[in-house]
Design an enzyme around this catalytic site. Sequence first.
Site, short mmCIF file in Angstrom:
data_model
loop_
_atom_site.label_atom_id
_atom_site.label_comp_id
_atom_site.label_asym_id
_atom_site.label_seq_id
_atom_site.Cartn_x
_atom_site.Cartn_y
_atom_site.Cartn_z
N PHE A 29 -13.18 15.67 -13.65
CA PHE A 29 -14.07 16.43 -12.91
C PHE A 29 -14.78 17.73 -13.24
CE2 PHE A 29 -11.15 14.19 -9.76
CZ PHE A 29 -11.75 13.12 -9.75
N SER A 30 -14.34 17.79 -14.43
CA SER A 30 -14.78 19.38 -15.21
C SER A 30 -16.06 19.05 -15.81
CB SER A 30 -14.04 19.65 -16.17
OG SER A 30 -13.56 18.62 -17.24
N ARG A 60 -15.03 0.51 -13.89
CA ARG A 60 -15.46 1.15 -12.67
C ARG A 60 -17.25 1.35 -12.51
NH1 ARG A 60 -13.04 6.89 -12.55
NH2 ARG A 60 -13.13 6.60 -14.66
N GLU A 98 -13.95 9.15 -22.78
CA GLU A 98 -12.37 8.75 -22.48
C GLU A 98 -11.75 8.76 -23.91
OE1 GLU A 98 -11.45 9.20 -19.74
OE2 GLU A 98 -13.18 8.66 -18.16
N CYS A 153 -10.87 23.74 -8.41
CA CYS A 153 -9.65 23.00 -7.68
C CYS A 153 -10.20 22.22 -6.51
CB CYS A 153 -8.67 24.15 -7.37
SG CYS A 153 -7.18 23.71 -6.72
N ILE A 175 -6.21 4.27 -14.37
CA ILE A 175 -7.61 4.77 -14.43
C ILE A 175 -8.21 4.82 -12.85
CG2 ILE A 175 -10.11 3.90 -14.66
CD1 ILE A 175 -8.79 2.41 -17.18
#
EC number: 2.7.1.21
Length: 234
Positions: A29-30, A60, A98, A153, A175
Amino acid sequence: MSCINLPTVLPGSPSKTRGQIQVILGPMFSGKSTELMRRVRRFQIAQYKCLVIKYAKDTRYSSSFCTHDRNTMEALPACLLRDVAQEALGVAVIGIDEGQFFPDIVEFCEAMANAGKTVIVAALDGTFQRKPFGAILNLVPLAESVVKLTAVCMECFREAAYTKRLGTEKEVEVIGGADKYHSVCRLCYFKKASGQPAGPDNKENCPVPGKPGEAVAARKLFAPQQILQCSPAN
């Protein structure tokens, strides 16, 4: 009449590209995949032929390369990068999402960069246990550009540099998205996840065994007065 003789092929044109490796690291999530997509699209606008490779076991978002906010780009799925080497040799820019999941990431990127390709890799730098993820960190000394992004965070909203697993799975390759992982800061990384039992069975995010008060006691060993006593005499 112009006195300037311009070369037929300009130095910055696609047929004169110089190989390089760009690495985008960070926790979940960065924005790693978003940054990879931005860089690839930048080359596409400049008429470079591009190829994006995604990890085949991540299903996904169907067969497309997709960010967490559902921006998509056409991608070629693979489990081993050498299986798509011929397709990669036919383009100028190669994006790999990834990258931590590919066991041959280092050899592939080095070979493609030496062949004149621009290779852009987005990858997790660490596992949920804050250990190196696969061989991805071996790519750092070979790269021309390396950045580490941070997330927010998801537990206290400070800067987050780590990925924390919410479940109890022990294997590294699991995953998932926000249902299985949080991006967390240093303090929240060591907090017990809700729903997990306390005690020796919950060691994933625990630096050392012992009671919480022992960490405070350890810090007191390095209190200012002790440091002054250890300083050499003038």
